[in-house]
Design a protein around this motif. Structure first.
Motif, PDB file in Angstrom:
ATOM      1  N   LEU A  88      47.792  -7.235  82.937  1.00 17.04           N
ATOM      2  CA  LEU A  88      46.478  -7.573  82.384  1.00 17.04           C
ATOM      3  C   LEU A  88      45.398  -6.542  82.704  1.00 17.04           C
ATOM      4  N   PHE A 100      38.918 -14.073  80.471  1.00 12.58           N
ATOM      5  CA  PHE A 100      39.667 -14.727  81.540  1.00 12.58           C
ATOM      6  C   PHE A 100      38.702 -15.621  82.292  1.00 12.58           C
ATOM      7  N   VAL A 136      48.555 -16.158  86.994  1.00 11.43           N
ATOM      8  CA  VAL A 136      48.181 -14.841  86.483  1.00 11.43           C
ATOM      9  C   VAL A 136      48.430 -13.777  87.546  1.00 11.43           C
ATOM     10  N   ILE A 166      40.551  -7.766  77.093  1.00 10.80           N
ATOM     11  CA  ILE A 166      39.809  -8.773  77.857  1.00 10.80           C
ATOM     12  C   ILE A 166      38.367  -8.280  77.994  1.00 10.80           C
ATOM     13  N   VAL A 210      35.135 -11.693  82.378  1.00 14.17           N
ATOM     14  CA  VAL A 210      35.774 -12.540  83.385  1.00 14.17           C
ATOM     15  C   VAL A 210      34.742 -13.544  83.871  1.00 14.17           C
ATOM     16  N   SER A 215      47.641 -15.156  76.319  1.00 17.85           N
ATOM     17  CA  SER A 215      46.454 -14.336  76.084  1.00 17.85           C
ATOM     18  C   SER A 215      46.629 -13.366  74.927  1.00 17.85           C
ATOM     19  N   SER A 271      43.388 -18.898  81.584  1.00 18.21           N
ATOM     20  CA  SER A 271      42.980 -19.218  82.957  1.00 18.21           C
ATOM     21  C   SER A 271      44.169 -19.245  83.897  1.00 18.21           C
ATOM     22  N   VAL A 317      51.086 -15.644  81.031  1.00 19.60           N
ATOM     23  CA  VAL A 317      50.035 -14.737  80.563  1.00 19.60           C
ATOM     24  C   VAL A 317      50.174 -14.375  79.094  1.00 19.60           C
ATOM     25  N   LEU A 366      37.968  -8.933  87.329  1.00 24.31           N
ATOM     26  CA  LEU A 366      39.271  -9.598  87.275  1.00 24.31           C
ATOM     27  C   LEU A 366      39.973  -9.515  88.632  1.00 24.31           C
TER      28      LEU A 366
END
Length: 521
Positions: free
Chosen positions: A330, A410, A323, A393, A396, A388, A318, A385, A343
């Motif tokens: 990402l 995320f 981020v 990913i 979101v 992660s 998060s 980050v 995202l």
């Protein structure tokens, strides 16, 4: 290993100091470099001479530009670094990085509590939620009374907690952004650690009706009201203190205690059973970060996160503001264009939110982060980050939304420890890893929190508040991989109730804090 500095990549022109006592002026760092001045632990030292305007590089990324000429071996302080512009959200690569080649991780399980809705809890807790802040005094009193008078009679129930908050009345409940605190409250009540046995205490005149805490569907709210009319008061999920049948304080207490007995009896029938790691929902977060965060604890957490995902489980990372400046790292990792756009939409929403409040990203990091060696939010984000890991990913989540897909998610939240923890809890996490370099007594009563120190100096000083010392990576006593496996096994032990985290042992539990960007009337 007598390591004095850590340089992350070969292109970095700065390194951080490892020595607990820092570097002394003139001290030899390696065969060719000496400290031009005293440099504290965790702070950056120039590996070469830098000229005005030159890029300052750490993690292989530009973290800023020199505001003056900086000699080799000098201490690079915050005042010497100009903050770069954030990545342009309209020109980022999306879904361009293939999924890492990592086979499934099989054979790992934990002992959890299966719920009727298919979720699995790591704890067996009675939750008493509220529809309005006005009744928080009552719920706090009830929780203490239940712990003293009732909980010993139900040995298979772990705890009773109050889900108090500052919402419910005096708010623009129909404003567009009000969806965030309302769905957060609704999803908090659905956390798997509660087994579906949640009581809601209201006042009676608030805007947010108690029944709406349990569902946002008008049809379901009517069903809840209808069902309540056909069961004894103790079996009803909600109670309003202004109900005319409640005459006096003792009547209120008696009615709520009867409700608690009903739910405790149901929770007491639950037993732990063997569950696959695919039922774990791990939240990862950092707070009180320092320059070691992105070198030791966070990379180890990232390795453990990858193991959870490989085993079929779910991980949430998060903190939008931590981020945003690393978003270019990402966006290539999302599973498809749709998730990538979601995202970027969350990044843009938060940019606009900060602009409306006349705030900017320079408000982060905190003074404590800076004392720990972090110069700006770019450096902080690059270290953040890595929690992660390397997995793709898959989804979101907006603030307070419930988890939809297994894998790496995320979950958009502010960076505030308490707000982030509350929102991850609402999204369905059943265990959390929290990394810290400066130290914080943060903990949650609702979900076990594993605290990881980024440096051994903190882990030694806070020996009874910290669960894992990741500083061993900096000194060479451990590797990211070995510590990642250690965290993975610890998560399974904590989720199974075999290991008690320090925050629970000491009773260190923070209040829940809603994120409410809507107006207060």
């Amino acid at each position: 290993m007598n390591r004095k500095i850590i340089q992350i990549t070969d292109v970095d022109n700065v390194a951080i100091v490892v020595n607990p006592e820092g570097l002394a002026k003139g001290e030899s760092i390696n065969d060719v470099l000496s400290a031009a001045e005293a440099v504290p632990q965790g702070h950056k030292v120039a590996l070469c001479g830098l000229v005005l305007g030159q890029e300052i590089i750490r993690y292989g990324e530009v973290i800023g530009y020199a505001l003056k000429d900086i000699p080799e071996g000098a201490w690079i302080q915050e005042s010497m670094v100009r903050l770069p512009t954030p990545p342009d959200l309209k020109s980022l690569p999306i879904a361009t990085r293939p999924a890492p080649v990592q086979g499934p991780l099989e054979g790992y399980t934990f002992e959890g509590y299966r719920n009727p809705d298919g979720s699995v809890g790591t704890r067996n807790i009675l939750a008493i939620s509220t529809s309005v802040q006005c009744v928080a005094g009552m719920t706090n009193l009830i929780v203490e009374k239940v712990k003293k008078d009732l909980l010993p009679l139900y040995p298979y129930v772990d705890d009773v907690v109050a889900l108090n908050h500052a919402y419910g009345c005096g708010v623009a409940i129909n404003a567009p952004d009000a969806v965030i605190p309302i769905r957060t409250l609704q999803n908090m009540a659905k956390n798997p650690n509660f087994g579906g046995e949640v009581m809601v205490i209201g006042l009676g005149c608030e805007k947010l009706l108690p029944e709406r805490v349990l569902s946002d569907s008008p049809t379901q709210v009517l069903q809840i009201l209808d069902a309540a009319a056909h069961v004894p008061p103790s079996a009803r999920p909600t109670l309003s203190l202004q109900d005319e049948s409640l005459v006096g304080f003792e009547a209120m207490i008696s009615e709520i205690m009867e409700m608690a007995k009903y739910h405790l009896e149901r929770l007491n029938t639950r037993r732990r059973e063997t569950c696959p790691v695919s039922e774990l929902v791990l939240g990862v977060q950092c707070g009180g970060s320092d320059a070691f965060s992105g070198v030791t604890a966070n990379p180890a957490v990232g390795f453990a996160s990858d193991l959870i995902v490989r085993a079929g489980g779910s991980v949430m990372f998060s903190e939008v503001t931590e981020v945003r400046d690393a978003i270019h790292l990402l966006s290539p990792r999302v599973i498809n264009q749709e998730v990538g756009q979601a995202l970027l939409d969350q990044m843009q929403w938060y940019d606009d939110y900060l602009n409306r409040g006349l705030a900017d990203r320079s408000a982060n990091p905190s003074p404590g982060n800076k004392k720990g060696g972090l110069s700006n939010v770019v450096e902080k984000a690059l270290g953040s980050v890595v929690k992660s890991g390397s997995s793709q990913i898959v989804d979101v989540l907006g603030p307070g939304e419930k988890l939809r897909r297994k894998g790496l998610n995320f979950a958009a939240t502010p960076a505030s420890d308490f707000v982030c923890g509350t929102l991850q809890f609402a999204s369905g996490m059943n265990v959390q890893i929290f990394t810290t370099g400066r130290g914080t007594p943060y903990g949650l009563a609702e979900v076990p929190v594993i605290k990881v120190a980024t440096n051994s100096k903190l882990a030694t000083r806070w020996f009874d508040l910290i669960d894992v010392d990741a500083g061993r990576i900096a000194t060479g006593e451990a590797t990211i991989e070995s510590l990642g496996w250690e965290l993975f096994h610890l998560v399974l032990d904590v989720a199974s109730g075999r290991t008690e985290v320090a925050a629970d042992r000491l009773g260190l539990h923070n209040d829940l804090v809603l994120f409410n960007p809507a107006p207060v009337t």
